[in-house]
Scaffold this motif. Structure first.
Motif, PDB file in Angstrom:
ATOM      1  N   ARG A  74      -9.618   4.243   0.009  1.00  0.00           N
ATOM      2  CA  ARG A  74      -8.810   4.159  -1.210  1.00  0.00           C
ATOM      3  C   ARG A  74      -8.791   5.587  -1.760  1.00  0.00           C
ATOM      4  O   ARG A  74      -9.824   6.252  -1.782  1.00  0.00           O
ATOM      5  CB  ARG A  74      -9.442   3.182  -2.198  1.00  0.00           C
ATOM      6  CG  ARG A  74      -9.598   1.779  -1.583  1.00  0.00           C
ATOM      7  CD  ARG A  74      -9.982   0.739  -2.608  1.00  0.00           C
ATOM      8  NE  ARG A  74     -10.545  -0.442  -1.972  1.00  0.00           N
ATOM      9  CZ  ARG A  74      -9.839  -1.528  -1.631  1.00  0.00           C
ATOM     10  NH1 ARG A  74      -8.540  -1.580  -1.846  1.00  0.00           N
ATOM     11  NH2 ARG A  74     -10.438  -2.569  -1.084  1.00  0.00           N
ATOM     12  N   PHE A  78      -4.103  10.235  -4.379  1.00  0.00           N
ATOM     13  CA  PHE A  78      -2.728   9.856  -4.033  1.00  0.00           C
ATOM     14  C   PHE A  78      -2.011   9.232  -5.229  1.00  0.00           C
ATOM     15  O   PHE A  78      -0.784   9.171  -5.264  1.00  0.00           O
ATOM     16  CB  PHE A  78      -2.730   8.898  -2.835  1.00  0.00           C
ATOM     17  CG  PHE A  78      -1.366   8.765  -2.186  1.00  0.00           C
ATOM     18  CD1 PHE A  78      -0.868   9.743  -1.342  1.00  0.00           C
ATOM     19  CD2 PHE A  78      -0.574   7.652  -2.437  1.00  0.00           C
ATOM     20  CE1 PHE A  78       0.390   9.626  -0.757  1.00  0.00           C
ATOM     21  CE2 PHE A  78       0.691   7.520  -1.858  1.00  0.00           C
ATOM     22  CZ  PHE A  78       1.167   8.509  -1.015  1.00  0.00           C
ATOM     23  N   ARG A  79      -2.774   8.775  -6.189  1.00  0.00           N
ATOM     24  CA  ARG A  79      -2.158   8.198  -7.396  1.00  0.00           C
ATOM     25  C   ARG A  79      -1.588   9.301  -8.295  1.00  0.00           C
ATOM     26  O   ARG A  79      -0.886   9.013  -9.249  1.00  0.00           O
ATOM     27  CB  ARG A  79      -3.192   7.384  -8.184  1.00  0.00           C
ATOM     28  CG  ARG A  79      -3.632   6.124  -7.464  1.00  0.00           C
ATOM     29  CD  ARG A  79      -4.716   5.408  -8.252  1.00  0.00           C
ATOM     30  NE  ARG A  79      -5.252   4.277  -7.507  1.00  0.00           N
ATOM     31  CZ  ARG A  79      -4.745   3.045  -7.546  1.00  0.00           C
ATOM     32  NH1 ARG A  79      -3.721   2.791  -8.307  1.00  0.00           N
ATOM     33  NH2 ARG A  79      -5.289   2.083  -6.812  1.00  0.00           N
ATOM     34  N   ARG A  84       0.137  13.491  -4.089  1.00  0.00           N
ATOM     35  CA  ARG A  84       1.273  13.104  -3.232  1.00  0.00           C
ATOM     36  C   ARG A  84       2.030  14.341  -2.744  1.00  0.00           C
ATOM     37  O   ARG A  84       2.521  14.361  -1.610  1.00  0.00           O
ATOM     38  CB  ARG A  84       2.188  12.137  -3.987  1.00  0.00           C
ATOM     39  CG  ARG A  84       1.510  10.795  -4.268  1.00  0.00           C
ATOM     40  CD  ARG A  84       2.511   9.758  -4.726  1.00  0.00           C
ATOM     41  NE  ARG A  84       3.122  10.054  -6.004  1.00  0.00           N
ATOM     42  CZ  ARG A  84       2.596   9.761  -7.195  1.00  0.00           C
ATOM     43  NH1 ARG A  84       1.417   9.158  -7.275  1.00  0.00           N
ATOM     44  NH2 ARG A  84       3.236  10.057  -8.306  1.00  0.00           N
ATOM     45  N   GLY A 103      -1.449  -2.041   5.304  1.00  0.00           N
ATOM     46  CA  GLY A 103      -2.348  -2.224   4.164  1.00  0.00           C
ATOM     47  C   GLY A 103      -1.838  -3.299   3.215  1.00  0.00           C
ATOM     48  O   GLY A 103      -0.915  -4.046   3.546  1.00  0.00           O
ATOM     49  N   GLY A 104      -2.416  -3.339   2.034  1.00  0.00           N
ATOM     50  CA  GLY A 104      -2.083  -4.373   1.056  1.00  0.00           C
ATOM     51  C   GLY A 104      -1.069  -3.909   0.021  1.00  0.00           C
ATOM     52  O   GLY A 104      -0.355  -2.920   0.237  1.00  0.00           O
ATOM     53  N   THR A 107      -1.193  -0.268  -1.188  1.00  0.00           N
ATOM     54  CA  THR A 107      -0.676   0.642  -0.159  1.00  0.00           C
ATOM     55  C   THR A 107       0.852   0.684  -0.208  1.00  0.00           C
ATOM     56  O   THR A 107       1.459   1.752  -0.153  1.00  0.00           O
ATOM     57  CB  THR A 107      -1.152   0.168   1.231  1.00  0.00           C
ATOM     58  OG1 THR A 107      -2.581   0.184   1.233  1.00  0.00           O
ATOM     59  CG2 THR A 107      -0.628   1.054   2.342  1.00  0.00           C
ATOM     60  N   ARG A 109       2.716  -0.133  -2.735  1.00  0.00           N
ATOM     61  CA  ARG A 109       3.120   0.424  -4.023  1.00  0.00           C
ATOM     62  C   ARG A 109       3.112   1.953  -3.959  1.00  0.00           C
ATOM     63  O   ARG A 109       4.067   2.622  -4.370  1.00  0.00           O
ATOM     64  CB  ARG A 109       2.127  -0.060  -5.082  1.00  0.00           C
ATOM     65  CG  ARG A 109       2.581   0.179  -6.451  1.00  0.00           C
ATOM     66  CD  ARG A 109       1.566  -0.422  -7.421  1.00  0.00           C
ATOM     67  NE  ARG A 109       2.039  -0.245  -8.751  1.00  0.00           N
ATOM     68  CZ  ARG A 109       2.032  -1.173  -9.694  1.00  0.00           C
ATOM     69  NH1 ARG A 109       1.529  -2.343  -9.454  1.00  0.00           N
ATOM     70  NH2 ARG A 109       2.489  -0.921 -10.885  1.00  0.00           N
ATOM     71  N   ILE A 113       6.458   4.685  -4.172  1.00  0.00           N
ATOM     72  CA  ILE A 113       6.513   5.859  -5.063  1.00  0.00           C
ATOM     73  C   ILE A 113       6.707   7.125  -4.230  1.00  0.00           C
ATOM     74  O   ILE A 113       7.542   7.973  -4.540  1.00  0.00           O
ATOM     75  CB  ILE A 113       5.217   5.927  -5.914  1.00  0.00           C
ATOM     76  CG1 ILE A 113       5.172   4.731  -6.865  1.00  0.00           C
ATOM     77  CG2 ILE A 113       5.110   7.238  -6.669  1.00  0.00           C
ATOM     78  CD1 ILE A 113       3.838   4.498  -7.534  1.00  0.00           C
ATOM     79  N   ASP A 130      -6.400 -10.986   1.962  1.00  0.00           N
ATOM     80  CA  ASP A 130      -6.125 -11.815   0.788  1.00  0.00           C
ATOM     81  C   ASP A 130      -4.873 -12.684   0.922  1.00  0.00           C
ATOM     82  O   ASP A 130      -4.715 -13.654   0.171  1.00  0.00           O
ATOM     83  CB  ASP A 130      -5.970 -10.933  -0.463  1.00  0.00           C
ATOM     84  CG  ASP A 130      -7.189 -10.059  -0.693  1.00  0.00           C
ATOM     85  OD1 ASP A 130      -8.285 -10.468  -0.280  1.00  0.00           O
ATOM     86  OD2 ASP A 130      -7.040  -8.973  -1.278  1.00  0.00           O
TER      87      ASP A 130
END
Ligand code: ATP
Length: 326
Positions: A74, A78-79, A84, A103-104, A107, A109, A113, A130
């Motif tokens: 995680r 990158f957020r 980025r 990924g989930g 990932t 999301r 972006i 999940d």
């Protein structure tokens, strides 16, 4: 623009079957004469340029392995726009002109972006135990995790039965109840608590007491980790504080990360292989910012934005079933 060199990465929580997906991506890409770069540790490795050339041999003997040979992570960096920007620079430097991310929802999301900012085409593969992704009936890793949960519930049932105990078994799934609901049915749980429905503590107590006294035997309650009451340990504390439960031998078992590990089931291997191949083909056909999924056994593409903005609902008929069968 023709795609000639793609990067593949696994991101977020690892899920059994990710390796089968990486293998399918690499082998399919090579069949189409694309070059493939493995990006290690998800977005963290993308930012750091942790890249490795992949060939057919680099994915030999991995279809049966849990975890991910590319590692997962995680990434807080990158957020951020700066993180980025650095990832985009690394990709340009390595001449990577297309991405496949496994990924989930986080990932996907991040991928949306990133695509909107830098235009690097990305096709996502749903990889999370999940099963909480819109756009596919099942995610890679879910079937294995579900089977692991059921196998463990079976074992707990043996010991619960021998001692006439009440067990609260907590399963994973974050804020979705797919693993809990289905492992509850498959494992014959007397009660299933999931985030999608609100069952008040008074109702839980009433149901458990009636189960334990009517049948005077063991009971298994499956609790989703994201249940609004705070998980199995918190529910157990509340029950222990109630004098009506004084004579009930109550235990908690949190299955935790055992659900993430292990060799993927046949179902997950086939799903992962189909999705990996479909992702490469989608990228070559010019799709970008989409996720591949399988709905009613047919391959489908869903805009990445829908995957994380829309919520996949549980099957409420199954919830009714847990009540009828308990
Ligand atoms: P799992 O469902 O197994 O937890 P996931 O893909 O949802 O998998 P996350 O940790 O939520 O796991 O997301 C993986 C990574 O995606 C994050 O560590 C982060 O780098 C990136 N990411 C998630 N959300 C965003 C966002 N809003 N902006 C940029 N990047 C993001």
């Amino acid at each position: 623009m023709d795609i000639t060199r793609i990067g593949v990465f696994t991101s977020g929580g690892d899920a059994p079957g990710m390796n089968a997906c990486v293998r399918a991506v690499v082998r399919t890409a090579l069949t189409y004469d694309l070059e493939v770069i493995g990006i290690r540790r998800g977005y963290a490795g993308m930012i750091e340029g942790d890249f490795v050339e992949m060939d057919g041999m680099s994915v030999s003997n991995i279809v049966q392995l849990g975890g991910t040979i590319l590692k997962s992570a995680r990434s807080e960096r990158f957020r951020t726009p700066e993180g980025r920007a650095e990832a985009a620079r690394r990709l340009r430097e390595a001449e990577i002109d297309g991405l496949i991310g496994i990924g989930g929802d986080g990932t996907l999301r991040g991928a949306s972006i990133f695509y909107e900012e830098y235009g690097v085409p990305l096709v996502g593969c749903p990889g999370t135990i999940d099963n909480d992704l819109f756009g596919t009936d099942e995610t890679i890793g879910y079937d294995t995790a579900l089977n692991t949960a059921i196998e463990n519930i079976d074992r707990i049932r043996d010991t619960a039965d021998a001692h006439d105990r009440l067990f609260l078994v907590e399963v994973m799934g974050r804020d979705a109840g797919f693993i809990a609901l289905n492992s509850g049915i498959g494992g014959g749980a007397e009660l299933v608590l999931i985030p999608e429905t609100i069952t008040g503590m008074d109702e839980i107590k009433k149901r458990i007491l009636s189960l334990m006294s009517a049948q005077s035997r063991s009971s298994i309650v499956v609790v989703a980790e994201g249940d609004e009451l705070g998980g199995a340990a918190k529910i157990a504390d509340a029950l222990r504080g109630d004098p009506s439960f004084a004579r009930i031998d109550l235990r908690v078992c949190i299955l935790g990360h055992t659900q993430r590990g292990g060799s993927p089931t046949a179902r997950d291997r086939v799903l992962a292989s189909r999705l990996g191949t479909a992702a490469v083909e989608a990228l070559m056909e010019g799709h970008a910012n989409v996720m591949v999924g399988i709905i009613h056994n047919e391959l489908r593409l869903t805009p990445s934005r829908n995957v994380w903005q829309r919520r996949k609902t549980i099957n409420y008929e199954l919830l009714k079933l847990t009540e009828v069968l308990s």
